[in-house]
Write a protein that holds these residues in place. Structure first.
Motif, mmCIF file in Angstrom:
data_model
loop_
_atom_site.group_PDB
_atom_site.id
_atom_site.type_symbol
_atom_site.label_atom_id
_atom_site.label_comp_id
_atom_site.label_asym_id
_atom_site.label_seq_id
_atom_site.Cartn_x
_atom_site.Cartn_y
_atom_site.Cartn_z
ATOM 1 N N ARG A 321 0.822 -1.208 0.000
ATOM 2 C CA ARG A 321 0.000 0.000 0.000
ATOM 3 C C ARG A 321 0.862 1.266 0.000
ATOM 4 O O ARG A 321 0.455 2.309 0.499
ATOM 5 N N PHE A 323 1.344 3.531 -2.392
ATOM 6 C CA PHE A 323 0.796 3.816 -3.710
ATOM 7 C C PHE A 323 1.622 4.843 -4.480
ATOM 8 O O PHE A 323 1.764 4.744 -5.705
ATOM 9 N N THR A 357 -4.443 1.158 -10.844
ATOM 10 C CA THR A 357 -4.939 0.678 -9.551
ATOM 11 C C THR A 357 -4.463 1.569 -8.418
ATOM 12 O O THR A 357 -5.225 1.908 -7.495
ATOM 13 N N ALA A 358 -3.177 1.965 -8.454
ATOM 14 C CA ALA A 358 -2.638 2.844 -7.404
ATOM 15 C C ALA A 358 -3.341 4.194 -7.409
ATOM 16 O O ALA A 358 -3.667 4.751 -6.355
ATOM 17 N N CYS A 360 -6.405 4.796 -8.347
ATOM 18 C CA CYS A 360 -7.760 4.612 -7.805
ATOM 19 C C CYS A 360 -7.723 4.450 -6.283
ATOM 20 O O CYS A 360 -8.627 4.920 -5.586
ATOM 21 N N GLU A 361 -6.690 3.766 -5.752
ATOM 22 C CA GLU A 361 -6.574 3.647 -4.302
ATOM 23 C C GLU A 361 -6.368 5.009 -3.640
ATOM 24 O O GLU A 361 -6.777 5.221 -2.499
ATOM 25 N N GLU A 363 -7.840 7.583 -4.770
ATOM 26 C CA GLU A 363 -9.066 8.288 -5.151
ATOM 27 C C GLU A 363 -8.829 9.283 -6.276
ATOM 28 O O GLU A 363 -9.563 10.262 -6.435
ATOM 29 N N TYR A 365 -9.446 9.000 -9.557
ATOM 30 C CA TYR A 365 -10.098 8.075 -10.483
ATOM 31 C C TYR A 365 -9.905 8.485 -11.941
ATOM 32 O O TYR A 365 -9.864 7.629 -12.823
#
Length: 401
Positions: A321, A323, A357-358, A360-361, A363, A365
């Motif tokens: 995590r 990111f 993906t990172a 989006c984690e 936020e 987007y």
């Protein structure tokens, strides 16, 4: 204003001091104890016990026990002898008490910081030793596998040579047989005209014998050797992509140039970035992501042009995590994966998906959707990518509304 505790008791020997402080009905869980070589403090609101000792003690050997409504200090004197009093002669000096209190706090903080640094150094040393031991075991396993492979290669080579010998012998036998057949046929063709097996009619011609005399000898068997031009890329050569492929091969050649690091603690294997990458891959498969990151970090120090190292380290950061670091490694991998050719399409696809993906984690987007759309251009029929991209679009629309 705290209430100063004065009804404490104490006694001493030549080497130790014992102090008993009453808790006055306060629960032991609410007691705060602080002690150094020259300073004792017990805070249990609304009561406060605070003294500057007559002589310094060895704080590392002292103990404090809480129970039966009291706190008992068992202190070891630094220098043997009787004090005849517990409190320093200058304990009534408020400025002195304040300086002693601050000095005790500073000393405690410094000691705690030193202990923390010591633990960090010990942990780093343990991690280093564990990594070296793991590398040693992996090296032994790799050598064992190489020995097995070498034995298999030798056996396969022997079998191949034996088969070649058999084929040459069979080929020679076939040539001898063909030569005998040709010799027999030539002898029959050069002899005097034989008697016909069937009586000829008057006026007929000897067409059969003419055809036999003009028939060529049978061909001898042989092998046709076909040599293909070697090609690195698995796809057919396209003239429009020759320049991009040459540039890609040039970058790959630059990536294989290893930087020489003069570090006596590193073994020859630890100076090989490809070996370190394989080591990191092994750590990742076993779930030890931190050890994998350490191996990838050293590989990057040795060679900063290996896109696979950045991509695999980004996967570890995604698992941990981290990111931001994942995004940085994916961006570096995509930078190295230029020009875009068919040989690096799968690597670019994975880098876009991990970076999306990172994002989006975190936020972010919109940025994540851009990466997923770039991945879909490389694999437009991937059902999972299509589904994930639709979910991101729905999230963006719900956020805007």
């Amino acid at each position: 204003m705290p209430i100063t505790v004065k009804d404490y008791t104490w006694d001493e020997t030549e080497t130790s001091v014992h102090v008993v402080v009453p808790l006055k009905g306060v629960k032991a869980s609410k007691v705060d104890i602080f002690s150094t070589d020259e300073y004792l403090k017990v805070n249990y609101p609304p009561y406060l016990f605070e003294v500057v000792l007559f002589q310094p003690v060895d704080d590392s050997k002292g103990t404090a026990q809480v129970g039966d409504g009291t706190i008992t200090f068992n202190l070891q004197k630094k220098e043997p002898g009787l004090w005849s009093r517990l409190i320093s002669l200058n304990s009534e000096d408020k400025d002195l008490m304040k300086s002693k209190r601050q000095a005790a706090i500073d000393a405690t903080h410094k000691k705690a910081q030193q202990e923390k640094q010591r633990q960090q150094v010990e942990k780093q040393e343990r991690d280093r030793m564990a990594l070296k031991e793991q590398m040693r075991l992996e090296n032994e396993e790799r050598q064992r596998i190489e020995e097995v492979k070498e034995a298999e290669r030798q056996k396969a080579t022997e079998d191949l040579e034996k088969w070649k010998t058999q084929q040459l012998a069979a080929e020679k036998e076939r040539e001898e047989t063909n030569k005998q057949n040709v010799d027999i046929f030539d002898d029959e063709a050069t002899d005097a005209e034989p008697l016909p097996a069937v009586r000829k009619h008057p006026g007929s011609t000897d067409k059969t014998q003419t055809e036999v005399k003009g028939q060529p000898p049978p061909r001898s068997s042989g092998n046709i050797q076909v040599t293909f031009t070697p090609r690195i890329f698995p796809t057919p050569l396209r003239e429009s992509k020759v320049q991009a492929e040459e540039e890609w091969l040039k970058k790959q050649a630059e990536a294989r140039r290893v930087v020489d690091i003069d570090d006596p603690d590193l073994t020859e294997e630890e100076k090989n970035p490809v070996w370190l990458k394989d080591k990191g891959d092994g750590f990742f498969k076993s779930g030890n992501y931190l050890a994998a990151v350490n191996a990838y970090n050293l590989a990057v120090r040795l060679d900063s042009k290996l896109h696979a190292v950045y991509s695999n380290r980004a996967t570890c950061h995604l698992k941990l995590r981290n990111f931001i670091k994942c995004i940085e490694d994916c961006s570096k991998a995509l930078e190295l994966l230029t020009p875009p050719v068919d040989a690096n399409a799968k690597s670019r696809l994975r880098a876009h998906v991990k970076r999306g993906t990172a994002f989006c984690e975190l936020e972010l987007y919109v940025e994540g959707l851009q990466d997923y759309e770039a991945a879909l251009k490389l694999d437009p029929t991937n059902v999972q990518l299509i589904s994930d991209a639709e979910k991101i679009r729905a999230t963006i629309q719900s956020t805007v509304e």
